[in-house]
Design a protein around this motif. Sequence first.
Motif, PDB file in Angstrom:
ATOM      1  N   ARG A 138       0.864  -1.189   0.000  1.00  0.00           N
ATOM      2  CA  ARG A 138       0.000   0.000   0.000  1.00  0.00           C
ATOM      3  C   ARG A 138       0.894   1.231   0.000  1.00  0.00           C
ATOM      4  N   PRO A 139       0.332   2.391  -0.241  1.00  0.00           N
ATOM      5  CA  PRO A 139       1.124   3.618  -0.141  1.00  0.00           C
ATOM      6  C   PRO A 139       1.680   3.782   1.280  1.00  0.00           C
ATOM      7  N   VAL A 140       2.898   4.260   1.365  1.00  0.00           N
ATOM      8  CA  VAL A 140       3.533   4.478   2.666  1.00  0.00           C
ATOM      9  C   VAL A 140       3.858   5.949   2.852  1.00  0.00           C
ATOM     10  N   ALA A 141       4.010   6.320   4.106  1.00  0.00           N
ATOM     11  CA  ALA A 141       4.324   7.708   4.451  1.00  0.00           C
ATOM     12  C   ALA A 141       5.681   8.114   3.870  1.00  0.00           C
ATOM     13  N   ALA A 142       5.833   9.384   3.600  1.00  0.00           N
ATOM     14  CA  ALA A 142       7.072   9.908   3.017  1.00  0.00           C
ATOM     15  C   ALA A 142       8.288   9.615   3.891  1.00  0.00           C
ATOM     16  N   HIS A 143       8.093   9.576   5.210  1.00  0.00           N
ATOM     17  CA  HIS A 143       9.236   9.368   6.102  1.00  0.00           C
ATOM     18  C   HIS A 143       9.859   7.979   5.968  1.00  0.00           C
TER      19      HIS A 143
END
Length: 183
Positions: A138-143
Amino acid sequence: MADYEVSGAWVDAVLRPLRNTEHFPAIKAKLTPPVLAMVNSPFDETWHPALQVEALVEAAISVVGAGTYEALAYAAVKDRFAPIIMPMLKSTLASTNRSPAAVLSKLEPSVKTAMRGLDILWKADNETSGILQVRYPRPVAAHVEGSWRGVLKYIFEVTQATGRVERSRHSEAGNTLQYLVSW
């Protein structure tokens, strides 16, 4: 679609340098009850939902900054996981003159001690560069990109290479990270 998971050992490794700082209470104050329970007892579960770990990291970054978090990810790999993965990599390092490419090509089995449910691909461009791709379900946070920069820093250190991330990319869909690296 199942999400990826993060080991209690990884959670503990990220928390270790934070626990005794003046920042820890402020980080904990930003957490939801389930995330706080994970932070208080990371070994109660062998594997934790990635969303909880991402929430912890977002809280930590909001208090200590992204650069500090990248350093924490590096320290977590070096201090907590090096004793686990180095025996797996010893023969690779010895037989390849400590090549970062050799370590990167065997990265996926090593990462499985800390995370599961993601795919890692190494594609060499030549003897001194290539692309590391990390694909999540799934999409993950930028960090999350900073976490892998810490891992790459450790790989360059253990191979004694002067390496650098030439370019990184977080896919438009948000679920794939790519790092063009050279040494």
